[in-house]
Design a protein around this motif. Structure first.
Motif, PDB file in Angstrom:
ATOM      1  N   LYS A 166      35.367  -0.472   9.611  1.00  0.00           N
ATOM      2  CA  LYS A 166      36.665  -0.082  10.164  1.00  0.00           C
ATOM      3  C   LYS A 166      37.288  -1.213  10.970  1.00  0.00           C
ATOM      4  CE  LYS A 166      35.682   4.826  10.708  1.00  0.00           C
ATOM      5  NZ  LYS A 166      35.485   5.885  11.696  1.00  0.00           N
ATOM      6  N   LYS A 167      36.475  -1.993  11.642  1.00  0.00           N
ATOM      7  CA  LYS A 167      36.984  -3.018  12.540  1.00  0.00           C
ATOM      8  C   LYS A 167      37.366  -4.311  11.825  1.00  0.00           C
ATOM      9  CE  LYS A 167      34.604  -1.418  16.623  1.00  0.00           C
ATOM     10  NZ  LYS A 167      33.641  -1.719  17.654  1.00  0.00           N
ATOM     11  N   GLU A 168      36.794  -4.567  10.671  1.00  0.00           N
ATOM     12  CA  GLU A 168      37.086  -5.806   9.966  1.00  0.00           C
ATOM     13  C   GLU A 168      38.483  -5.730   9.355  1.00  0.00           C
ATOM     14  OE1 GLU A 168      34.090  -6.891   7.125  1.00  0.00           O
ATOM     15  OE2 GLU A 168      32.486  -6.524   8.552  1.00  0.00           O
ATOM     16  N   PRO A 169      39.266  -6.801   9.538  1.00  0.00           N
ATOM     17  CA  PRO A 169      40.611  -6.785   8.961  1.00  0.00           C
ATOM     18  C   PRO A 169      40.558  -6.824   7.441  1.00  0.00           C
ATOM     19  CG  PRO A 169      40.122  -8.920   9.945  1.00  0.00           C
ATOM     20  CD  PRO A 169      38.969  -8.017  10.242  1.00  0.00           C
ATOM     21  N   GLY A 170      41.544  -6.200   6.831  1.00  0.00           N
ATOM     22  CA  GLY A 170      41.620  -6.191   5.379  1.00  0.00           C
ATOM     23  C   GLY A 170      42.116  -7.525   4.846  1.00  0.00           C
ATOM     24  N   ARG A 171      42.147  -7.626   3.544  1.00  0.00           N
ATOM     25  CA  ARG A 171      42.556  -8.874   2.880  1.00  0.00           C
ATOM     26  C   ARG A 171      43.963  -9.298   3.299  1.00  0.00           C
ATOM     27  NH1 ARG A 171      44.875 -10.141  -2.402  1.00  0.00           N
ATOM     28  NH2 ARG A 171      44.159 -12.210  -2.979  1.00  0.00           N
ATOM     29  N   ARG A 172      44.867  -8.337   3.347  1.00  0.00           N
ATOM     30  CA  ARG A 172      46.248  -8.638   3.707  1.00  0.00           C
ATOM     31  C   ARG A 172      46.344  -9.199   5.136  1.00  0.00           C
ATOM     32  NH1 ARG A 172      51.488  -5.010   2.476  1.00  0.00           N
ATOM     33  NH2 ARG A 172      52.947  -6.248   3.661  1.00  0.00           N
ATOM     34  N   GLU A 173      45.630  -8.575   6.085  1.00  0.00           N
ATOM     35  CA  GLU A 173      45.647  -9.032   7.469  1.00  0.00           C
ATOM     36  C   GLU A 173      45.016 -10.410   7.589  1.00  0.00           C
ATOM     37  OE1 GLU A 173      44.626  -5.880   6.646  1.00  0.00           O
ATOM     38  OE2 GLU A 173      46.495  -4.946   7.312  1.00  0.00           O
ATOM     39  N   LYS A 188      47.569 -12.919   6.326  1.00  0.00           N
ATOM     40  CA  LYS A 188      48.618 -13.132   7.324  1.00  0.00           C
ATOM     41  C   LYS A 188      48.116 -14.026   8.452  1.00  0.00           C
ATOM     42  CE  LYS A 188      51.403  -8.938   6.972  1.00  0.00           C
ATOM     43  NZ  LYS A 188      51.827  -7.717   7.685  1.00  0.00           N
ATOM     44  N   ALA A 189      46.916 -13.745   8.921  1.00  0.00           N
ATOM     45  CA  ALA A 189      46.338 -14.544  10.011  1.00  0.00           C
ATOM     46  C   ALA A 189      46.153 -15.998   9.578  1.00  0.00           C
ATOM     47  CB  ALA A 189      45.009 -13.947  10.458  1.00  0.00           C
ATOM     48  N   ALA A 190      45.714 -16.213   8.344  1.00  0.00           N
ATOM     49  CA  ALA A 190      45.527 -17.575   7.830  1.00  0.00           C
ATOM     50  C   ALA A 190      46.864 -18.306   7.731  1.00  0.00           C
ATOM     51  CB  ALA A 190      44.826 -17.535   6.474  1.00  0.00           C
ATOM     52  N   THR A 191      47.902 -17.601   7.302  1.00  0.00           N
ATOM     53  CA  THR A 191      49.237 -18.212   7.210  1.00  0.00           C
ATOM     54  C   THR A 191      49.750 -18.570   8.595  1.00  0.00           C
ATOM     55  OG1 THR A 191      49.730 -16.995   5.186  1.00  0.00           O
ATOM     56  CG2 THR A 191      51.615 -17.862   6.415  1.00  0.00           C
ATOM     57  N   ARG A 192      49.589 -17.664   9.545  1.00  0.00           N
ATOM     58  CA  ARG A 192      50.024 -17.934  10.924  1.00  0.00           C
ATOM     59  C   ARG A 192      49.298 -19.149  11.485  1.00  0.00           C
ATOM     60  NH1 ARG A 192      52.876 -14.431  13.902  1.00  0.00           N
ATOM     61  NH2 ARG A 192      51.831 -15.059  15.818  1.00  0.00           N
ATOM     62  N   LYS A 193      47.998 -19.222  11.255  1.00  0.00           N
ATOM     63  CA  LYS A 193      47.214 -20.353  11.762  1.00  0.00           C
ATOM     64  C   LYS A 193      47.649 -21.651  11.091  1.00  0.00           C
ATOM     65  CE  LYS A 193      42.518 -22.030  12.602  1.00  0.00           C
ATOM     66  NZ  LYS A 193      43.058 -23.305  12.976  1.00  0.00           N
ATOM     67  N   ALA A 194      47.865 -21.614   9.791  1.00  0.00           N
ATOM     68  CA  ALA A 194      48.306 -22.819   9.071  1.00  0.00           C
ATOM     69  C   ALA A 194      49.649 -23.302   9.612  1.00  0.00           C
ATOM     70  CB  ALA A 194      48.400 -22.541   7.576  1.00  0.00           C
ATOM     71  N   LEU A 195      50.570 -22.389   9.880  1.00  0.00           N
ATOM     72  CA  LEU A 195      51.874 -22.757  10.417  1.00  0.00           C
ATOM     73  C   LEU A 195      51.753 -23.324  11.837  1.00  0.00           C
ATOM     74  CD1 LEU A 195      53.923 -19.727   9.066  1.00  0.00           C
ATOM     75  CD2 LEU A 195      54.431 -22.142   8.591  1.00  0.00           C
ATOM     76  N   ALA A 196      50.977 -22.659  12.681  1.00  0.00           N
ATOM     77  CA  ALA A 196      50.804 -23.133  14.058  1.00  0.00           C
ATOM     78  C   ALA A 196      50.121 -24.494  14.080  1.00  0.00           C
ATOM     79  CB  ALA A 196      50.023 -22.110  14.872  1.00  0.00           C
ATOM     80  N   ASP A 197      49.090 -24.671  13.257  1.00  0.00           N
ATOM     81  CA  ASP A 197      48.384 -25.960  13.195  1.00  0.00           C
ATOM     82  C   ASP A 197      49.304 -27.070  12.694  1.00  0.00           C
ATOM     83  OD1 ASP A 197      46.107 -24.685  14.094  1.00  0.00           O
ATOM     84  OD2 ASP A 197      45.074 -24.716  12.150  1.00  0.00           O
ATOM     85  N   ALA A 198      50.088 -26.778  11.661  1.00  0.00           N
ATOM     86  CA  ALA A 198      51.024 -27.763  11.117  1.00  0.00           C
ATOM     87  C   ALA A 198      52.070 -28.143  12.169  1.00  0.00           C
ATOM     88  CB  ALA A 198      51.707 -27.213   9.864  1.00  0.00           C
ATOM     89  N   ALA A 199      52.579 -27.151  12.886  1.00  0.00           N
ATOM     90  CA  ALA A 199      53.580 -27.422  13.919  1.00  0.00           C
ATOM     91  C   ALA A 199      53.006 -28.324  14.997  1.00  0.00           C
ATOM     92  CB  ALA A 199      54.068 -26.107  14.532  1.00  0.00           C
ATOM     93  N   LEU A 200      51.828 -27.993  15.486  1.00  0.00           N
ATOM     94  CA  LEU A 200      51.224 -28.797  16.547  1.00  0.00           C
ATOM     95  C   LEU A 200      50.978 -30.230  16.086  1.00  0.00           C
ATOM     96  CD1 LEU A 200      50.173 -28.973  19.412  1.00  0.00           C
ATOM     97  CD2 LEU A 200      47.951 -28.174  18.569  1.00  0.00           C
ATOM     98  N   GLU A 201      50.450 -30.382  14.884  1.00  0.00           N
ATOM     99  CA  GLU A 201      50.208 -31.736  14.341  1.00  0.00           C
ATOM    100  C   GLU A 201      51.507 -32.538  14.305  1.00  0.00           C
ATOM    101  OE1 GLU A 201      48.561 -31.391  10.421  1.00  0.00           O
ATOM    102  OE2 GLU A 201      46.786 -30.324  11.136  1.00  0.00           O
ATOM    103  N   LEU A 202      52.557 -31.944  13.754  1.00  0.00           N
ATOM    104  CA  LEU A 202      53.836 -32.634  13.640  1.00  0.00           C
ATOM    105  C   LEU A 202      54.453 -32.923  15.010  1.00  0.00           C
ATOM    106  CD1 LEU A 202      55.328 -30.781  10.553  1.00  0.00           C
ATOM    107  CD2 LEU A 202      54.801 -33.223  10.679  1.00  0.00           C
ATOM    108  N   PHE A 203      54.380 -31.968  15.910  1.00  0.00           N
ATOM    109  CA  PHE A 203      54.945 -32.170  17.243  1.00  0.00           C
ATOM    110  C   PHE A 203      54.243 -33.323  17.957  1.00  0.00           C
ATOM    111  CE2 PHE A 203      56.060 -27.363  17.523  1.00  0.00           C
ATOM    112  CZ  PHE A 203      57.209 -27.569  16.779  1.00  0.00           C
ATOM    113  N   LEU A 204      52.925 -33.362  17.852  1.00  0.00           N
ATOM    114  CA  LEU A 204      52.178 -34.427  18.519  1.00  0.00           C
ATOM    115  C   LEU A 204      52.435 -35.786  17.867  1.00  0.00           C
ATOM    116  CD1 LEU A 204      48.802 -32.597  19.237  1.00  0.00           C
ATOM    117  CD2 LEU A 204      50.606 -33.170  20.882  1.00  0.00           C
ATOM    118  N   GLU A 205      52.653 -35.786  16.564  1.00  0.00           N
ATOM    119  CA  GLU A 205      52.930 -37.039  15.843  1.00  0.00           C
ATOM    120  C   GLU A 205      54.324 -37.567  16.139  1.00  0.00           C
ATOM    121  OE1 GLU A 205      52.560 -36.392  11.613  1.00  0.00           O
ATOM    122  OE2 GLU A 205      50.445 -35.800  11.790  1.00  0.00           O
TER     123      GLU A 205
END
Length: 196
Positions: free
Chosen positions: A6-13, A16-33
């Protein structure tokens, strides 16, 4: 179905979490560069291999939200710090302890996190956005302080106290010793609001 399942997120969640992380990581990399102002949302989406519409679906607040979120976690965390404080611990002590474990005040930061915190502190638009996120917690912090102290919810002194507490991260951000500044700020608040 087991409790663990019950506690484990489903495939869709998870996706979504992976996409959010990829976007946040990409933003931080670009901002720092390149610097915050020199990076567009299109460049961030491209680096994360997503569409701009996907970026805004996950981060409606735009570039600032990619680094600092939308503030919902802050309000919930502040309320929890006040409600779950230790026996005999004052509201102000609980709030000081809460801030001492976050961002510029935390002594337990790895190099990457410290770099991100310094970047936010030294980027005027991000610092202003961070301040806005904290100040937006005023109503919820005032409400929980009223509940926990038995004072009326409309008590102006609690609203003032909430605003002052929420201004501390911005007011102390550029101090050479933010942790010392945090302690000094709460010292002043305790003298102004004894018994809270």
């Amino acid at each position: 179905m087991t409790e663990t399942a019950k506690k484990e997120p489903g495939r869709r969640e998870r996706k979504k979490a992976a996409t959010r992380k990829a976007l946040a990581d990409a933003a931080l990399e670009l901002f720092l560069e390149r610097g915050f102002e020199k990076v567009t949302v299109a460049q961030i989406a491209e680096r994360a291999d997503t569409a701009v519409t996907t970026l805004f679906a996950h981060f409606p607040g735009g570039k600032e939200a990619l680094i600092l979120g939308d503030g919902s976690e802050r309000a919930a965390s502040l309320a929890a710090a006040v409600r779950e404080r230790g026996e005999g611990e004052s509201v102000l002590d609980a709030l000081e302890r809460f801030f001492a474990g976050r961002g510029i005040f935390s002594s337990d930061q790895d190099h990457a996190f410290r770099r991100q915190v310094e970047f936010v502190t030294n980027t005027p638009k991000l610092r202003a956005y961070a301040r806005q996120l904290w100040v937006s917690c005023e109503e919820s912090l005032t409400k929980v302080m009223a509940e926990e102290t038995g004072r009326p919810e409309g008590d102006l002194s609690l609203r003032l106290l909430a605003r002052y507490v929420l201004e501390i991260p911005d007011l102390t951000a550029l101090d050479p010793d933010p942790r010392r500044a945090l302690e000094a700020a709460f010292g002043h608040l305790r003298r102004g609001w004894p018994g809270v």
